[in-house]
Design a protein around this motif. Structure first.
Motif, short mmCIF file in Angstrom:
data_model
loop_
_atom_site.label_atom_id
_atom_site.label_comp_id
_atom_site.label_asym_id
_atom_site.label_seq_id
_atom_site.Cartn_x
_atom_site.Cartn_y
_atom_site.Cartn_z
N ILE A 56 1.25 -1.25 0.07
CA ILE A 56 -0.06 0.35 -0.01
C ILE A 56 0.41 0.89 0.00
O ILE A 56 1.46 1.56 0.79
CB ILE A 56 -1.26 -0.27 1.77
N VAL A 57 0.60 2.25 -0.62
CA VAL A 57 1.32 2.95 -0.78
C VAL A 57 -0.04 4.86 -0.79
O VAL A 57 -0.94 4.89 -1.07
CB VAL A 57 2.23 3.73 -2.29
N PRO A 58 0.53 5.46 0.77
CA PRO A 58 -0.80 5.60 1.25
C PRO A 58 -0.68 7.60 0.59
O PRO A 58 -1.40 8.44 1.27
CB PRO A 58 -0.77 5.82 2.61
N PHE A 59 -0.10 7.45 -0.23
CA PHE A 59 0.03 8.55 -0.61
C PHE A 59 -0.92 8.74 -2.77
O PHE A 59 -0.56 7.60 -3.11
CB PHE A 59 1.17 9.12 -0.46
N THR A 60 -0.44 9.81 -3.35
CA THR A 60 -1.13 9.83 -4.39
C THR A 60 -0.22 9.13 -4.96
O THR A 60 0.78 8.99 -5.14
CB THR A 60 -1.75 10.83 -4.87
N THR A 61 -0.66 8.71 -6.63
CA THR A 61 0.59 7.86 -7.43
C THR A 61 1.18 9.03 -7.46
O THR A 61 1.38 9.75 -8.08
CB THR A 61 0.20 6.89 -8.39
N GLY A 62 2.68 8.56 -8.98
CA GLY A 62 3.40 9.55 -9.05
C GLY A 62 4.70 9.77 -7.96
O GLY A 62 5.89 10.97 -8.29
N GLY A 63 4.60 10.16 -6.80
CA GLY A 63 5.34 10.70 -5.20
C GLY A 63 6.35 9.90 -4.84
O GLY A 63 6.66 8.53 -6.06
N THR A 64 7.13 10.32 -4.24
CA THR A 64 8.46 9.13 -3.74
C THR A 64 7.97 8.29 -3.57
O THR A 64 8.89 6.95 -3.93
CB THR A 64 9.65 10.49 -3.05
N THR A 65 7.14 8.06 -2.96
CA THR A 65 6.59 7.15 -2.39
C THR A 65 6.16 5.72 -2.95
O THR A 65 7.06 4.69 -3.17
CB THR A 65 5.42 6.73 -1.32
N VAL A 80 2.63 -1.87 4.02
CA VAL A 80 2.96 -0.34 3.63
C VAL A 80 3.86 0.21 3.19
O VAL A 80 4.84 -0.13 4.18
CB VAL A 80 2.30 0.38 4.81
N MET A 81 4.73 1.64 2.65
CA MET A 81 5.38 1.89 2.47
C MET A 81 5.23 3.06 3.15
O MET A 81 4.76 4.18 3.39
CB MET A 81 5.98 2.42 0.99
N GLY A 82 5.83 2.68 4.58
CA GLY A 82 5.98 4.18 5.79
C GLY A 82 6.71 5.26 5.14
O GLY A 82 7.65 5.08 4.97
N THR A 83 6.36 6.42 5.96
CA THR A 83 6.78 7.60 6.16
C THR A 83 6.49 8.50 7.22
O THR A 83 5.55 7.84 8.25
CB THR A 83 6.49 8.52 4.94
N PRO A 84 7.80 9.51 7.29
CA PRO A 84 7.60 9.70 9.53
C PRO A 84 5.93 10.15 9.41
O PRO A 84 5.16 10.51 10.89
CB PRO A 84 8.21 11.24 8.82
N GLY A 85 5.32 10.71 8.09
CA GLY A 85 4.13 11.13 8.41
C GLY A 85 2.19 10.30 9.31
O GLY A 85 2.43 10.34 10.31
N PRO A 86 2.54 8.89 8.27
CA PRO A 86 1.48 8.35 8.84
C PRO A 86 2.19 7.42 10.31
O PRO A 86 1.12 6.91 10.79
CB PRO A 86 0.89 7.28 8.20
N ILE A 87 3.74 7.47 10.95
CA ILE A 87 3.73 6.65 10.96
C ILE A 87 4.50 7.27 12.38
O ILE A 87 4.03 7.34 13.60
CB ILE A 87 5.60 6.09 10.79
N ALA A 88 5.12 8.98 12.64
CA ALA A 88 5.79 9.54 13.79
C ALA A 88 5.33 10.64 14.26
O ALA A 88 5.27 11.19 15.23
CB ALA A 88 6.96 9.80 13.20
N THR A 89 4.19 11.63 13.07
CA THR A 89 4.15 12.65 13.58
C THR A 89 2.47 12.67 13.12
O THR A 89 1.89 13.34 13.96
CB THR A 89 4.33 14.02 12.38
N TRP A 116 12.79 9.36 5.70
CA TRP A 116 12.54 8.43 5.39
C TRP A 116 11.35 7.32 4.75
O TRP A 116 10.43 8.09 4.77
CB TRP A 116 12.93 7.64 6.45
N PHE A 117 11.53 6.53 4.20
CA PHE A 117 10.03 5.74 3.62
C PHE A 117 11.68 3.57 4.11
O PHE A 117 12.08 3.65 3.70
CB PHE A 117 10.51 5.28 1.81
N ALA A 118 10.35 3.18 4.42
CA ALA A 118 10.39 1.73 4.87
C ALA A 118 9.10 1.64 5.17
O ALA A 118 8.12 1.87 5.00
CB ALA A 118 10.83 2.43 6.19
N LEU A 119 9.52 -0.18 5.47
CA LEU A 119 8.18 -1.15 4.98
C LEU A 119 7.45 -1.78 5.94
O LEU A 119 8.24 -1.59 7.60
CB LEU A 119 8.79 -2.43 3.96
#
Length: 318
Positions: free
Chosen positions: A30-39, A86-95, A246-249
């Protein structure tokens, strides 16, 4: 009922991991953002090699919404069999925990860390029509015209947002945040002149800078980026400033430790491929890997760090 935390130290179960395989069905990332971005870009690089490593395809699905929380919540609620990540990023994971009064999941309890994929500096970019060519010029313009400069982000709580808030705290620059549902629409508006500034992840912005469609003022990492050593750091003008995305699984909490180790081992082998590392580096990202335990530690530390920034900047979800 919440699943037992899997961010606690996991024993290294190499033998068990080798013996226990994933269910024989397609995996979902799961990419929790729109397509085409870094994630999305990073997820699709990994997916290209998953069939050879796991014996089944890894299907990338975009599930944007609520700054990444919507898609991440789907993984937190998924069956604990290791096939949904999920390809996790600081937003939904840490902030998000510091921003939202109520969360559909607890990142440190309901998600199992698998592996860090990449570290990515943000790139401070402006529309060329702005005439801004340096961080010093940006600070001067923001002070001369308080509230006139608007910076876009991938959403409230994303590092593309918090990088700007940290910049405001450290410089006194009066710039106004405009949240979007992902970086792609924000970059579109930046090129169109609807907003004037972004602290965008380098993979999403560097190509636009190289094409002359945006101007890169500085990178947010402590040192200059290998992909663009000609671009200075923000810290060269604002000492001590540093933001690295950072980007993490992650997979669902409650996934048995041997399956987490199987996922980790498989994705580390994918990341070890020279072609994969080269593609990620060409994007302006720094390839990574590491253990589930190391990723769990990073998630906890980032939660504490950005929680302090959010409280100091008095950021709330509108």
């Amino acid at each position: 009922m919440h699943r037992r935390s899997t961010l606690l130290a996991l024993p290294f179960l190499a033998g068990a991991a080798a013996a226990q395989e994933l269910p024989a069905r397609p995996m979902r990332l799961i990419v929790p953002f729109t397509t085409g971005g870094t994630t999305d870009i990073l997820a699709r690089i990994l997916a290209e090699h998953a069939q050879a490593e796991f014996g089944q395809p890894l299907i990338v699905e975009s599930r944007p919404g609520a700054g990444g929380v919507t898609g991440t919540a789907q993984v937190a609620a998924a069956p604990p069999d290791g096939t949904t990540l999920v390809m996790g990023t600081p937003g939904p994971i840490a902030t998000a925990p510091a921003l939202m009064g109520s969360m559909p999941y607890d990142p440190l309890r309901d998600l199992a860390p698998v592996m860090l994929v990449a570290n990515v500096p943000n790139l401070v970019v402006v529309n060329p029509a702005s005439g801004l060519t340096s961080i010093a010029a940006l600070i001067a313009a923001a002070r001369a015209r308080p509230g006139a400069i608007h910076f876009g982000s991938a959403g409230i709580g994303a590092t593309t947002h918090l990088a700007g808030e940290l910049f405001k705290l450290m410089t006194g620059a009066d710039i106004v945040h405009v949240p979007y549902r992902g970086s792609v629409p924000a970059l579109t508006d930046l090129q169109g002149g609807q907003i004037q500034l972004m602290f965008e992840n380098m993979p999403g912005a560097l190509e636009l800078v190289r094409a002359g469609r945006l101007t890169g003022l500085a990178v947010t990492s402590p040192t200059r980026a290998l992909a663009a050593p000609e671009i200075p750091t923000v810290a060269e003008t604002v000492p001590g400033y540093a933001v690295v995305s950072w980007f993490a699984l992650f997979t669902a909490g409650g996934v048995p430790a041997p399956l987490v180790q199987r996922l980790n081992a498989g994705f580390r082998r994918i990341m070890a491929r020279p072609a994969v590392r080269q593609r990620i580096a060409e994007l302006g990202a720094e390839p990574a890997d590491g253990t589930p335990e190391a990723l769990g530690t990073l998630a906890r530390e980032e939660t504490e760090r950005w929680g302090r920034v959010i409280r100091e900047a008095r950021i709330t979800v509108q």
